[in-house]
Design a protein around this motif. Structure first.
Motif, PDB file in Angstrom:
ATOM      1  N   GLN A   1       0.835  -1.195   0.000  1.00 38.16           N
ATOM      2  CA  GLN A   1       0.000   0.000   0.000  1.00 38.16           C
ATOM      3  C   GLN A   1       0.875   1.252   0.000  1.00 38.16           C
ATOM      4  O   GLN A   1       1.954   1.277   0.591  1.00 38.16           O
ATOM      5  N   ASN A   2       0.394   2.303  -0.653  1.00 36.13           N
ATOM      6  CA  ASN A   2       1.092   3.573  -0.686  1.00 36.13           C
ATOM      7  C   ASN A   2       0.664   4.376   0.542  1.00 36.13           C
ATOM      8  O   ASN A   2      -0.496   4.745   0.674  1.00 36.13           O
ATOM      9  N   SER A   3       1.613   4.652   1.429  1.00 35.17           N
ATOM     10  CA  SER A   3       1.299   5.385   2.654  1.00 35.17           C
ATOM     11  C   SER A   3       1.837   6.811   2.631  1.00 35.17           C
ATOM     12  O   SER A   3       1.903   7.463   3.670  1.00 35.17           O
ATOM     13  N   GLN A   4       2.212   7.317   1.456  1.00 34.42           N
ATOM     14  CA  GLN A   4       2.806   8.651   1.378  1.00 34.42           C
ATOM     15  C   GLN A   4       1.906   9.732   1.967  1.00 34.42           C
ATOM     16  O   GLN A   4       2.383  10.581   2.717  1.00 34.42           O
ATOM     17  N   LEU A   5       0.625   9.715   1.648  1.00 39.44           N
ATOM     18  CA  LEU A   5      -0.277  10.749   2.155  1.00 39.44           C
ATOM     19  C   LEU A   5      -0.343  10.684   3.675  1.00 39.44           C
ATOM     20  O   LEU A   5      -0.193  11.705   4.355  1.00 39.44           O
ATOM     21  N   SER A   6      -0.528   9.513   4.214  1.00 34.82           N
ATOM     22  CA  SER A   6      -0.577   9.342   5.660  1.00 34.82           C
ATOM     23  C   SER A   6       0.738   9.777   6.297  1.00 34.82           C
ATOM     24  O   SER A   6       0.748  10.490   7.314  1.00 34.82           O
ATOM     25  N   ASP A   7       1.857   9.376   5.707  1.00 35.05           N
ATOM     26  CA  ASP A   7       3.173   9.741   6.236  1.00 35.05           C
ATOM     27  C   ASP A   7       3.370  11.253   6.250  1.00 35.05           C
ATOM     28  O   ASP A   7       3.830  11.829   7.236  1.00 35.05           O
ATOM     29  N   VAL A   8       3.040  11.902   5.146  1.00 31.32           N
ATOM     30  CA  VAL A   8       3.247  13.347   5.042  1.00 31.32           C
ATOM     31  C   VAL A   8       2.310  14.103   5.986  1.00 31.32           C
ATOM     32  O   VAL A   8       2.716  15.080   6.617  1.00 31.32           O
ATOM     33  N   LEU A   9       1.083  13.649   6.131  1.00 35.93           N
ATOM     34  CA  LEU A   9       0.168  14.288   7.082  1.00 35.93           C
ATOM     35  C   LEU A   9       0.717  14.165   8.505  1.00 35.93           C
ATOM     36  O   LEU A   9       0.670  15.116   9.287  1.00 35.93           O
ATOM     37  N   HIS A  10       1.259  13.012   8.824  1.00 37.35           N
ATOM     38  CA  HIS A  10       1.884  12.773  10.128  1.00 37.35           C
ATOM     39  C   HIS A  10       3.009  13.788  10.353  1.00 37.35           C
ATOM     40  O   HIS A  10       3.086  14.441  11.395  1.00 37.35           O
ATOM     41  N   VAL A  11       3.870  13.941   9.354  1.00 39.95           N
ATOM     42  CA  VAL A  11       4.996  14.863   9.441  1.00 39.95           C
ATOM     43  C   VAL A  11       4.519  16.310   9.570  1.00 39.95           C
ATOM     44  O   VAL A  11       5.045  17.081  10.379  1.00 39.95           O
ATOM     45  N   LEU A  12       3.526  16.691   8.782  1.00 40.12           N
ATOM     46  CA  LEU A  12       3.028  18.067   8.840  1.00 40.12           C
ATOM     47  C   LEU A  12       2.463  18.397  10.224  1.00 40.12           C
ATOM     48  O   LEU A  12       2.666  19.509  10.741  1.00 40.12           O
ATOM     49  N   LEU A  13       1.768  17.446  10.840  1.00 43.86           N
ATOM     50  CA  LEU A  13       1.247  17.695  12.186  1.00 43.86           C
ATOM     51  C   LEU A  13       2.375  17.776  13.201  1.00 43.86           C
ATOM     52  O   LEU A  13       2.314  18.589  14.140  1.00 43.86           O
ATOM     53  N   HIS A  14       3.414  16.978  13.030  1.00 46.04           N
ATOM     54  CA  HIS A  14       4.585  17.117  13.910  1.00 46.04           C
ATOM     55  C   HIS A  14       5.201  18.506  13.752  1.00 46.04           C
ATOM     56  O   HIS A  14       5.588  19.137  14.736  1.00 46.04           O
ATOM     57  N   MET A  15       5.290  18.967  12.521  1.00 45.26           N
ATOM     58  CA  MET A  15       5.842  20.300  12.275  1.00 45.26           C
ATOM     59  C   MET A  15       4.989  21.363  12.954  1.00 45.26           C
ATOM     60  O   MET A  15       5.515  22.317  13.534  1.00 45.26           O
ATOM     61  N   ALA A  16       3.672  21.209  12.901  1.00 42.84           N
ATOM     62  CA  ALA A  16       2.763  22.177  13.522  1.00 42.84           C
ATOM     63  C   ALA A  16       2.942  22.202  15.036  1.00 42.84           C
ATOM     64  O   ALA A  16       2.757  23.251  15.669  1.00 42.84           O
ATOM     65  N   GLU A  17       3.294  21.070  15.621  1.00 38.43           N
ATOM     66  CA  GLU A  17       3.469  20.980  17.069  1.00 38.43           C
ATOM     67  C   GLU A  17       4.864  21.412  17.514  1.00 38.43           C
ATOM     68  O   GLU A  17       5.090  21.644  18.692  1.00 38.43           O
ATOM     69  N   GLY A  18       5.790  21.506  16.579  1.00 39.48           N
ATOM     70  CA  GLY A  18       7.179  21.797  16.920  1.00 39.48           C
ATOM     71  C   GLY A  18       7.422  23.260  17.253  1.00 39.48           C
ATOM     72  O   GLY A  18       6.607  24.138  16.978  1.00 39.48           O
ATOM     73  N   ASP A  19       8.568  23.471  17.848  1.00 33.24           N
ATOM     74  CA  ASP A  19       8.999  24.826  18.216  1.00 33.24           C
ATOM     75  C   ASP A  19      10.116  25.273  17.285  1.00 33.24           C
ATOM     76  O   ASP A  19      11.263  25.383  17.686  1.00 33.24           O
ATOM     77  N   GLY A  20       9.805  25.513  16.039  1.00 30.92           N
ATOM     78  CA  GLY A  20      10.820  25.957  15.100  1.00 30.92           C
ATOM     79  C   GLY A  20      11.052  24.941  14.003  1.00 30.92           C
ATOM     80  O   GLY A  20      10.338  23.945  13.889  1.00 30.92           O
TER      81      GLY A  20
ATOM     82  N   ALA B   1      -5.954  21.797  10.167  1.00 29.92           N
ATOM     83  CA  ALA B   1      -6.406  22.341  11.455  1.00 29.92           C
ATOM     84  C   ALA B   1      -7.366  21.372  12.133  1.00 29.92           C
ATOM     85  O   ALA B   1      -7.308  21.186  13.362  1.00 29.92           O
ATOM     86  N   ALA B   2      -8.232  20.728  11.364  1.00 31.55           N
ATOM     87  CA  ALA B   2      -9.157  19.746  11.936  1.00 31.55           C
ATOM     88  C   ALA B   2      -8.393  18.540  12.470  1.00 31.55           C
ATOM     89  O   ALA B   2      -8.728  18.019  13.548  1.00 31.55           O
ATOM     90  N   LEU B   3      -7.359  18.091  11.757  1.00 30.84           N
ATOM     91  CA  LEU B   3      -6.540  16.982  12.256  1.00 30.84           C
ATOM     92  C   LEU B   3      -5.817  17.381  13.533  1.00 30.84           C
ATOM     93  O   LEU B   3      -5.730  16.592  14.478  1.00 30.84           O
ATOM     94  N   SER B   4      -5.306  18.603  13.562  1.00 34.25           N
ATOM     95  CA  SER B   4      -4.613  19.089  14.752  1.00 34.25           C
ATOM     96  C   SER B   4      -5.563  19.150  15.947  1.00 34.25           C
ATOM     97  O   SER B   4      -5.210  18.742  17.063  1.00 34.25           O
ATOM     98  N   GLN B   5      -6.764  19.623  15.714  1.00 35.97           N
ATOM     99  CA  GLN B   5      -7.762  19.683  16.779  1.00 35.97           C
ATOM    100  C   GLN B   5      -8.092  18.275  17.282  1.00 35.97           C
ATOM    101  O   GLN B   5      -8.189  18.056  18.496  1.00 35.97           O
ATOM    102  N   ASP B   6      -8.237  17.336  16.384  1.00 37.56           N
ATOM    103  CA  ASP B   6      -8.510  15.948  16.766  1.00 37.56           C
ATOM    104  C   ASP B   6      -7.360  15.403  17.620  1.00 37.56           C
ATOM    105  O   ASP B   6      -7.579  14.758  18.647  1.00 37.56           O
TER     106      ASP B   6
END
Length: 160
Positions: A3-22, A129-134
Motif C-alpha cells: 500500500q502507498n502510505s505517502q499521504l498518511s506519512d506526510v500528514l503525520h509529518v506536517l502535524l509534527h511540524m505544527a506541534e514543533g517549536d521551530g 487544522a481539523a486533524l490538529s484539533q482531533d
C-alpha cells in the motif's frame, strides 16, 4: 500488493511540524516517517512548490510550515504529492477487442472514477487544522485516562 502510505506519512509529518517549536530537520522528520531523509526531501518538494512548507539550510535550519493549517486540506496535500491513484485496479487488457472485456473495463473504470471522486471530495472537506484539533482532543483524553503517561506521550509527539 504494497500500500502507498505517502499521504498518511506526510500528514503525520506536517502535524509534527505544527506541534514543533521551530524548524524541523529532514533527519528528524524522516525518523518520524521511518524512512530515509532523501525520501522525505523528495516528498516535501511538492509541498514546498504548493507553498505549504519552506526550508532553510545551515545551523538552525530545517522545514517549517509556511501556510496556516486552516488553509491546507488533505486533498491539497494529496495533490501536492502528485495526486497518486487511490484505487489501482488492473484490467486484463487495456484496449480489448473482446466485447466482454470492454463491458468489464467500462464497469470497473466507472466504479473507480466514482470512488475516487467521493474520496477527493471528502479529503477536500478536511483541513490540517481539523486533524490538529482531533490530535489535541485525543491528547487531552489520554492525559485524563493516563496521567503518568502524559510526559512519555509528549516526548513521542516531539521525537516520533
Amino acid at each position: 500488493m504494497k500500500q502507498n502510505s505517502q499521504l498518511s506519512d506526510v500528514l503525520h509529518v506536517l502535524l509534527h511540524m505544527a506541534e514543533g517549536d521551530g524548524p524541523a530537520t529532514s533527519e528528524a522528520l524522516a525518523a518520524a516517517m521511518q524512512t530515509n531523509p532523501v525520501v522525505l526531501r523528495r516528498l516535501m518538494t511538492g509541498l514546498r512548490e504548493a507553498g505549504f512548507v519552506a526550508s532553510s539550510k545551515g545551523h538552525g535550519g530545517g522545514w517549517v510550515l509556511s501556510c496556516p493549517l486552516e488553509r491546507i486540506t488533505l486533498r491539497d496535500v494529496h495533490e501536492a504529492l502528485g495526486a497518486p491513484a487511490f484505487v489501482s485496479l488492473g484490467f486484463r487488457e487495456d484496449r480489448p477487442e473482446c466485447l466482454v472485456a470492454q463491458a468489464v473495463n467500462e464497469s470497473l473504470g466507472a466504479a473507480v472514477r466514482d470512488a475516487e471522486a467521493l474520496l477527493l471530495a471528502r479529503l477536500g472537506a478536511v483541513t490540517l487544522a481539523a486533524l490538529s484539533q482531533d490530535f489535541h482532543q485525543r491528547l487531552a483524553l489520554h492525559r485524563g485516562a493516563h496521567p503518568g503517561a502524559a510526559h512519555r506521550l509528549e516526548e513521542h509527539t516531539r521525537a516520533d
